[in-house]
Scaffold this active site. Structure first.
Site, PDB file in Angstrom:
ATOM      1  N   THR A  44       0.898  -1.359   0.032  1.00 18.31           N
ATOM      2  CA  THR A  44      -0.174  -0.017   0.216  1.00 18.31           C
ATOM      3  C   THR A  44       0.786   1.330  -0.162  1.00 18.31           C
ATOM      4  O   THR A  44       0.447   2.077  -0.428  1.00 18.31           O
ATOM      5  CB  THR A  44      -1.129   0.246   0.889  1.00 18.31           C
ATOM      6  N   HIS A  47       1.739   1.738  -3.671  1.00 21.74           N
ATOM      7  CA  HIS A  47       0.711   2.345  -4.493  1.00 21.74           C
ATOM      8  C   HIS A  47       1.153   3.175  -3.983  1.00 21.74           C
ATOM      9  O   HIS A  47       0.267   4.073  -4.514  1.00 21.74           O
ATOM     10  CB  HIS A  47      -0.459   1.587  -3.984  1.00 21.74           C
ATOM     11  N   HIS A  65       2.632   2.134   8.414  1.00 28.43           N
ATOM     12  CA  HIS A  65       1.555   1.273   9.685  1.00 28.43           C
ATOM     13  C   HIS A  65       1.749  -0.217  10.348  1.00 28.43           C
ATOM     14  O   HIS A  65       1.141  -1.094  10.626  1.00 28.43           O
ATOM     15  CB  HIS A  65       0.143   1.642   9.211  1.00 28.43           C
ATOM     16  N   CYS A  95     -14.344   3.217  15.703  1.00 27.32           N
ATOM     17  CA  CYS A  95     -15.418   4.350  16.918  1.00 27.32           C
ATOM     18  C   CYS A  95     -15.648   3.437  18.162  1.00 27.32           C
ATOM     19  O   CYS A  95     -15.877   3.671  18.902  1.00 27.32           O
ATOM     20  CB  CYS A  95     -15.916   5.091  15.923  1.00 27.32           C
ATOM     21  N   CYS A  98     -20.495   2.753  15.749  1.00 27.89           N
ATOM     22  CA  CYS A  98     -21.351   2.351  14.900  1.00 27.89           C
ATOM     23  C   CYS A  98     -21.570   1.044  14.674  1.00 27.89           C
ATOM     24  O   CYS A  98     -21.618   0.398  15.500  1.00 27.89           O
ATOM     25  CB  CYS A  98     -20.462   3.114  13.776  1.00 27.89           C
ATOM     26  N   CYS A 101     -18.946  -2.026  14.208  1.00 26.10           N
ATOM     27  CA  CYS A 101     -18.020  -1.823  15.331  1.00 26.10           C
ATOM     28  C   CYS A 101     -19.273  -2.645  16.385  1.00 26.10           C
ATOM     29  O   CYS A 101     -18.675  -3.416  16.998  1.00 26.10           O
ATOM     30  CB  CYS A 101     -17.715  -0.547  16.269  1.00 26.10           C
ATOM     31  N   CYS A 109     -15.595  -0.946  10.728  1.00 26.25           N
ATOM     32  CA  CYS A 109     -16.140   0.384  10.661  1.00 26.25           C
ATOM     33  C   CYS A 109     -16.531   1.948  10.206  1.00 26.25           C
ATOM     34  O   CYS A 109     -15.910   2.514   8.525  1.00 26.25           O
ATOM     35  CB  CYS A 109     -15.215   1.398  12.170  1.00 26.25           C
ATOM     36  N   GLU A 198       2.676 -15.868 -10.155  1.00 29.20           N
ATOM     37  CA  GLU A 198       3.259 -14.709 -10.138  1.00 29.20           C
ATOM     38  C   GLU A 198       4.922 -14.603 -10.670  1.00 29.20           C
ATOM     39  O   GLU A 198       5.533 -15.082 -11.771  1.00 29.20           O
ATOM     40  CB  GLU A 198       4.593 -15.246  -8.850  1.00 29.20           C
ATOM     41  N   ARG A 203      10.688 -13.103  -6.861  1.00 25.76           N
ATOM     42  CA  ARG A 203       8.966 -13.697  -5.798  1.00 25.76           C
ATOM     43  C   ARG A 203       9.054 -14.907  -5.915  1.00 25.76           C
ATOM     44  O   ARG A 203       8.655 -16.147  -5.260  1.00 25.76           O
ATOM     45  CB  ARG A 203       8.660 -12.460  -6.151  1.00 25.76           C
ATOM     46  N   GLY A 263      -5.916  -7.788  -1.262  1.00 26.13           N
ATOM     47  CA  GLY A 263      -5.446  -7.326  -2.699  1.00 26.13           C
ATOM     48  C   GLY A 263      -6.551  -5.891  -2.949  1.00 26.13           C
ATOM     49  O   GLY A 263      -7.667  -5.929  -3.171  1.00 26.13           O
TER      50      GLY A 263
END
Length: 342
Positions: A44, A47, A65, A95, A98, A101, A109, A198, A203, A263
């Site tokens: 990500t 991207h 992340h 949250c 909602c 959740c 969420c 692949e 890979r 993906g």
């Protein structure tokens, strides 16, 4: 802690800028300030920094992340962590109020805040997270292996939807880190044969090392014909970890087979022959992020059941973040870690 820190900030299409920014501070009672040990690069992240972008990010946000950190400071309401504890993060803060959740779908969420996309992430020296998103690490779990926690938690969430049985066949399309995690997890579950599709030769080599029984080069081979040759009727399951391979995933399954779409490429808009789903009685599943799978991911990593260390091809300092991302963009790396302490 010092007042400023180095961070990689997204400033618009194709612009990831290394700069000094204010070090995060406690804002809420349940906040934790973590000192980053490592943060691995996700597809990500690649991207988001492409031109044009394949995934949206908010300008002014620190990317990253998949992080491992040590608690440097805690808010007054934190009860499960102390300074010095090591942790990983579910990077999607929900949250809790909602409908989704409250019905055990926090990954869906309505106001979810994604770290490294909507709020500041881990390509930095420090990060701020809420206690509910942090998961304590065992002392026995090495930091580089702990960096797999976030993608593995997402893989487990997807695997839980399929429930592959021993001796069932699976075709995994894409052999980046997530595809390789799927291969290892499926191998441990007894799936056979496991077929990796692949185009990148490096890979494909790693797919075999991770336990794939066969590898297919979709550039030089007919993927559907090869899968039919191996299985006799098509795979029981297919998994698209690329984000634009739904037609291929549908092609390779048998009648009554299952496609799992994991993906995510926001620019992908493949043409689908809907009748193929109908006459095959195919099952098509989507899987999004992690859901109640982080604790299991941490325990699985600590168990040593998966062989993950060899998949780490590069560890680079934060100053070389652009080179680190380019390694993945060019297909020259597999698992690439960024260490702000180097």
């Amino acid at each position: 802690m010092k007042e400023t820190m180095k961070a990689a900030v997204f400033e618009g299409e194709g612009k990831l800028v290394l700069k000094e920014v204010p070090t995060p501070k406690i804002r809420k009672p349940d906040d934790i300030i973590g000192k980053i040990e490592v943060c691995s690069i996700c597809g990500t992240d690649v991207h988001m920094t492409n031109v044009p972008a394949g995934y949206p990010a908010t300008p002014g946000t620190i990317l990253g992340h998949e992080l491992v950190a040590t608690v440097a400071e805690i808010g007054s309401g934190v009860t499960q962590f102390q300074v010095g504890d090591r942790f990983v993060v579910n990077p999607n803060e929900y949250c809790g109020a909602c409908w989704y959740c409250k019905n055990n779908l926090p990954n869906e969420c309505e106001t979810i805040q994604a770290m490294g996309i909507d709020v500041d992430g881990g390509f930095a020296e420090y990060v701020r997270v809420s206690e509910k998103m942090a998961f304590k690490l065992p002392e026995t779990l090495p930091t580089p292996i702990a960096a797999y926690a976030e993608p593995l938690a997402c893989v487990i969430n997807g695997a839980n939807k399929m429930r592959v049985n021993p001796a069932e066949s699976v075709c995994v399309i894409g052999a980046g880190p997530v595809g390789l995690l799927f291969i290892q997890l499926l191998k441990a579950s007894g799936a056979k044969p496991i077929i990796s599709v692949e185009p990148n030769p490096l890979r494909r080599e790693y797919a075999l090392k991770c336990g794939a029984d066969y590898v297919v080069d979709p550039i030089n081979e007919n993927t559907k014909e090869r899968v039919m040759e191996i299985t006799g009727r098509g795979a029981d399951y297919s998994i698209d970890v690329v984000g634009n391979q739904f037609p291929a995933a549908l092609d390779v399954i048998r009648k009554g087979g299952t496609c799992l779409l994991m993906g995510n490429n926001a620019r992908a808009n493949p043409a689908i022959t809907q009748s193929q789903i109908t006459y095959k009685e195919a099952k098509v599943l989507g899987t999004w992020l992690a859901n109640a799978s982080f604790d299991q991911a941490v325990r699985l990593l600590d168990s040593g059941l998966l062989n993950l260390e060899f998949m780490i091809t590069h560890t680079l300092p934060l100053d070389q973040i652009h080179e680190a991302i380019d390694l993945l963009r060019r297909g020259e790396g597999v698992e690439v870690l960024v260490d702000p302490n180097l």
